[in-house]
Motif scaffolding. Sequence first.
Motif, PDB file in Angstrom:
ATOM      1  N   ALA A 216       0.857  -1.190   0.000  1.00  0.00           N
ATOM      2  CA  ALA A 216       0.000   0.000   0.000  1.00  0.00           C
ATOM      3  C   ALA A 216       0.884   1.228   0.000  1.00  0.00           C
ATOM      4  O   ALA A 216       2.032   1.182   0.445  1.00  0.00           O
ATOM      5  N   ASP A 217       0.339   2.346  -0.502  1.00  0.00           N
ATOM      6  CA  ASP A 217       1.090   3.600  -0.437  1.00  0.00           C
ATOM      7  C   ASP A 217       0.098   4.756  -0.419  1.00  0.00           C
ATOM      8  O   ASP A 217      -1.101   4.562  -0.645  1.00  0.00           O
ATOM      9  N   VAL A 218       0.614   5.927  -0.130  1.00  0.00           N
ATOM     10  CA  VAL A 218      -0.193   7.139  -0.203  1.00  0.00           C
ATOM     11  C   VAL A 218       0.433   8.011  -1.286  1.00  0.00           C
ATOM     12  O   VAL A 218       1.644   8.264  -1.242  1.00  0.00           O
ATOM     13  N   VAL A 219      -0.381   8.409  -2.253  1.00  0.00           N
ATOM     14  CA  VAL A 219       0.172   9.138  -3.405  1.00  0.00           C
ATOM     15  C   VAL A 219      -0.556  10.472  -3.598  1.00  0.00           C
ATOM     16  O   VAL A 219      -1.664  10.663  -3.092  1.00  0.00           O
ATOM     17  N   ASN A 220       0.086  11.368  -4.354  1.00  0.00           N
ATOM     18  CA  ASN A 220      -0.558  12.650  -4.665  1.00  0.00           C
ATOM     19  C   ASN A 220      -1.379  12.525  -5.945  1.00  0.00           C
ATOM     20  O   ASN A 220      -1.512  11.431  -6.498  1.00  0.00           O
TER      21      ASN A 220
END
Length: 658
Positions: free
Chosen positions: A452-456
């Motif tokens: 999982a990741d958090v992206v713009n």
Amino acid sequence: MTEETLSNLLHENRRFEPPAELAAAANVKASAYDDAAADREGFWAAAAERLAWTKKWDRVLDWDNPPFAKWFVGGELNVAYNCVDRHVEAGNGDRVAIHWVGEPADEARDITYADLQAEVSRAANALTSLGIGKGDPVAIYMPMIPEAIFAMLACARIGAPHTVVFGGFSAEALGSRLEDFKAKLVVTSDGGYRRGTASALKPAVDEARQISSRAGHDVGRVLVVRRTGQEVAFDEDVDVWWHDVVDSASPEHTPESFDSEHPLFVMYTSGTTGKPKGILHTTGGYLTQCAFTHWEVFDLKPETDVYWCTADIGWITGHSYIVYGPLANGVTQVLYEGTPDSPERGRWWQIIADKKVTVFYTAPTAIRSFMKQGREIPDRHDMSSLRILGSVGEPINPEAYIWYRLVIGGDRTPVVDTWWQTETGAIMISPLPGVTAGKPGSAMTALPGVSADVVNDEGVPVPHGSGGYLVLTSPWPSMLRTIWGDDQRYIDTYWSRFRDQGFYFAGDGAKKDEDGDLWVLGRVDDVMNVSGHRLSTTEIESALVSHPKVAEAAVVGATDPDTGQAVVAFVILRENAGDGGEGIAKELSDHVRTQIGPIAKPRQIMIVPELPKTRSGKIMRRLLRDVAEKREVGDTTTLADSTIMELISAGQATSTED
Ligand code: WTA
């Protein structure tokens, strides 16, 4: 969640280390993260080895044609055999599988794995005798009684995909699902108990069949469990009693093997449009990840633990963490029919004390409502058996987390905040109770084997300390395979936002803290989360607009201290409806109830002369949310007509709270 709450959250610096004893004996240790990082497919293959396969797979993952995944390609297994028979064959037939607790205080039933094998086999034989076979869709619309689980497992056993429709949904909602799923048979009951009274279910099935029929699909048969004994209409050509066909069926049934990608079930969930999406889960990958994560995240010891998940089987949590995961692991679990406060407010805690529950999994909305009632109620019960507490369905605020840990868990138990979705099928982001030092309010990190990741906006991962969109960056075994009958919608909904990167977009916003741990903040699309239930703004808007007095409607999810979010509707009436007459708000609210179900009922309905729209005609929900949350209305410069907000704010707020 507002910026202010967010920064408060990120100043949360309490940490809870895993208890030493639990850490020492944990099923999954820190090394699992490294193992999975070194060889993801090998890691999942080892998890799949925990199941019994009649034919081993040739290939772990086929991702040649993304976003359409195949896991354990060429493998064959039977889900019901894995959840039931193999435990009996291993000598655990006498172990209680289900401690069923009825809502009426004097009703209870213990079902061992041997009993379960006989019941599921009987139900499988009965379904076969009613003409249901491999690939035939079956709908299940039932209260929390053991027969609901027997029915699900019987379907799995004969390869008939099921869709369980939550018993709180209306006949309309059931009817559209019967039609979309092309259900050949419905399993239901005469009714169920809620807060001490028997409420009917069968009439909704009768009506739903008509609705489906008008839309062009006829449901052939209805199999009815007698639960409450209430009077029901019975059509001899269609309806058949469970006790007539199941009880007399043979308790022997030889399970057939199915392909790893054979459809196991469809779960309808709300999307950003009016039409619910049928999320398809298949066999081998789904069962692998449900069973593995259940064993991993709850550190499940089937010989000694007593597990209890309070979800309803009508939601994904009930599928993955009452039926498939726990039973595949051979656990003993509690299944409770009723509401937390019936017949009295300590009912749940009484059940934990009586059954000596060790692992407990519930939703933040329930925890918050118990907090409000005060700790005196749980304090009256001995809950020292508890060793792990879980949370699911919405962000858990640090206050609720701490209260849960202290008051329910006696300050001994780790709290695992588990993030996942109907679409993911199984838990994706969560602490591990024997490994992670938990932070109140954070779901921490992706589990081993999950990325999982958090992206713009551009799909670039944000640095630590920043927020953005939550994405899943590699396929996982229990991922949805498609939207039932609509591959294009599957691609558009989940895989187009970050197409270039090939990321799955979850629809949630999240923040990475300075340590890189994840804080899920809630939906960034038009999906609301009310008491942990997913609702679509558009679906409720369509329901409102179908009322003859309504011209236009806009729905927003407003922050609510009890339910997380609450439904607030802004409605423009038709000219010929005048002011709608006295009681218009209740009339509209009841209409939503019959169209969708009580869970979708607005907290508040405001009759307004206009809705705020941009020049291109898009409703500015942000401004409506300001009104609903009683904040000063934000920037209105992009409105086509900037005086509208004054009209709305000045308008009469009509409350529909009951
Ligand atoms: C929300 C329920 C924060 C989220 C299993 C997600 C959560 C939606 C959490 C899925 C959590 C679920 N923290 N938010 N631990 N768990 N959610 O499909 O917005 O009913 O997208 O699945 O619930 O809801 P669903």
